[in-house]
Scaffold this active site. Sequence first.
Site, mmCIF file in Angstrom:
data_model
loop_
_atom_site.group_PDB
_atom_site.id
_atom_site.type_symbol
_atom_site.label_atom_id
_atom_site.label_comp_id
_atom_site.label_asym_id
_atom_site.label_seq_id
_atom_site.Cartn_x
_atom_site.Cartn_y
_atom_site.Cartn_z
ATOM 1 N N GLY A 48 16.983 92.379 -12.657
ATOM 2 C CA GLY A 48 17.922 91.905 -11.643
ATOM 3 C C GLY A 48 18.115 92.893 -10.507
ATOM 4 N N SER A 76 14.980 82.539 -18.328
ATOM 5 C CA SER A 76 16.383 82.836 -18.001
ATOM 6 C C SER A 76 16.513 84.028 -17.059
ATOM 7 C CB SER A 76 17.179 83.104 -19.284
ATOM 8 O OG SER A 76 16.714 84.286 -19.906
ATOM 9 N N GLN A 79 17.077 83.182 -12.701
ATOM 10 C CA GLN A 79 18.369 82.917 -12.062
ATOM 11 C C GLN A 79 18.788 84.076 -11.165
ATOM 12 O OE1 GLN A 79 20.877 84.895 -13.706
ATOM 13 N NE2 GLN A 79 22.841 83.828 -13.538
ATOM 14 N N LYS A 93 6.567 91.751 -16.551
ATOM 15 C CA LYS A 93 7.311 91.888 -15.292
ATOM 16 C C LYS A 93 6.627 92.868 -14.356
ATOM 17 C CE LYS A 93 11.948 90.870 -16.910
ATOM 18 N NZ LYS A 93 13.306 91.382 -17.153
ATOM 19 N N CYS A 195 24.806 91.709 -20.107
ATOM 20 C CA CYS A 195 24.751 90.461 -19.339
ATOM 21 C C CYS A 195 24.289 89.291 -20.200
ATOM 22 C CB CYS A 195 23.818 90.617 -18.144
ATOM 23 S SG CYS A 195 24.466 91.748 -16.900
ATOM 24 N N CYS A 345 24.009 85.856 -34.328
ATOM 25 C CA CYS A 345 24.329 85.450 -32.957
ATOM 26 C C CYS A 345 23.058 85.597 -32.124
ATOM 27 C CB CYS A 345 25.511 86.255 -32.408
ATOM 28 S SG CYS A 345 25.186 88.010 -32.240
#
Length: 387
Positions: A48, A76, A79, A93, A195, A345
């Site tokens: 980001g 994801s 965004q 990346k 994040c 989770c």
Amino acid sequence: MRPADATLPELSLPELRRYGRHLTLPEVGETGQMRLKAGRVLVVGAGGLGSPLGLYLAAAGVGTIGIVDFDAVEESNLQRQIAHGTSAVGQPKLGSIVARLRDLNPHVSIVPHEAYLDRSNALEIVRAYDVIVDGTDNFATRYLVNDACVLEGKPNVYGSILRFEGQASVFDARVGPCYRCLFPEPPPPGVVPNCAEAGVLGVLPGVIGSIQATEAIKLLLGTGDTLVGRLLLYDALEMRFREMRLRKDPRCPICGENPSIRELVDYEELCGVKRPAADPNAVTARELAERLGRGDDVLVVDVREPHELAISSLPHGSRVLHMPLRTLPGRVAELPRERTLVLMCHRGSRSAKALEILREQGFTRLLNLTGGIDAWSRDVDSSVPRY
Ligand SMILES: [Zn+2]
């Protein structure tokens, strides 16, 4: 430091044309643009923050831009990680951003470092650059980058983002405070969400990354007031900038008068990221798959939110109970005490909280899935989407 003007690289005719708007600025001019061309900036992370950083530094004509990253582009990411396109999903990346930056400006040299930055390589990589820009989102790398910059005497342009809020500063222990002057030690694992767990407004890294790029460029030019000694706080919801004065701490463990840290340490251990070998409550994704496969009497309690379940879930429907963490304290009575409960989770930190809640309620047969469903997707079943 900055080379003397006589040693600065000349600008070619295409470069003079390209950088016309910089050359018009008296604070930059031809000499400033030559300084940028001579400048070497390391961008840690191609996500980001790294996206706008890389784009603006390359567009500005910073002559050598190193980029460290080892991740792959995920859907994801798109965004907010604007250097990457849909066609790059699943690709590294590093390759994606390097291609984009080379296309943006063929006059600059983009140096890919395909590595996980750690104590074994950080000093050597950092040493080759004038300015280091930290675009990472985890404490282990943040402390590593800080310590490597202090030890090598380099400025560290810091930025961080979460939800709607961001921060930026310039840490340079030679003339001001470092990150450890603010936070001598990392927070315990799981206390500060990342994040992936807490969310982030997509445009936020664009704002903070652009501030970091501005500071890196000013450091190379040697002009203006940088954020040395100041922490800039940005609140996107309120649309407000605030500022905090930062002081160098004489007792700082790395840049103070009697430093206790004189070399790089194991930062994952420092930040508690590594699974302690003796943690009796940890279960890996592979171990859990084996137990489910052989029919052990375990009940998986998935404490993620409904929107996460819509993306991915474990394929053992009848043996998975869904109970978001926020609802857990009120629903404890629904859970069987005689069975082994495996809490899970996204990546393992919310489930660790759930485990503590149930332990306090007297549950004894509790396991926590290390790395959450993300580890399941990585190590057991790659058809389960990652996010
Ligand atoms: Zn310090």
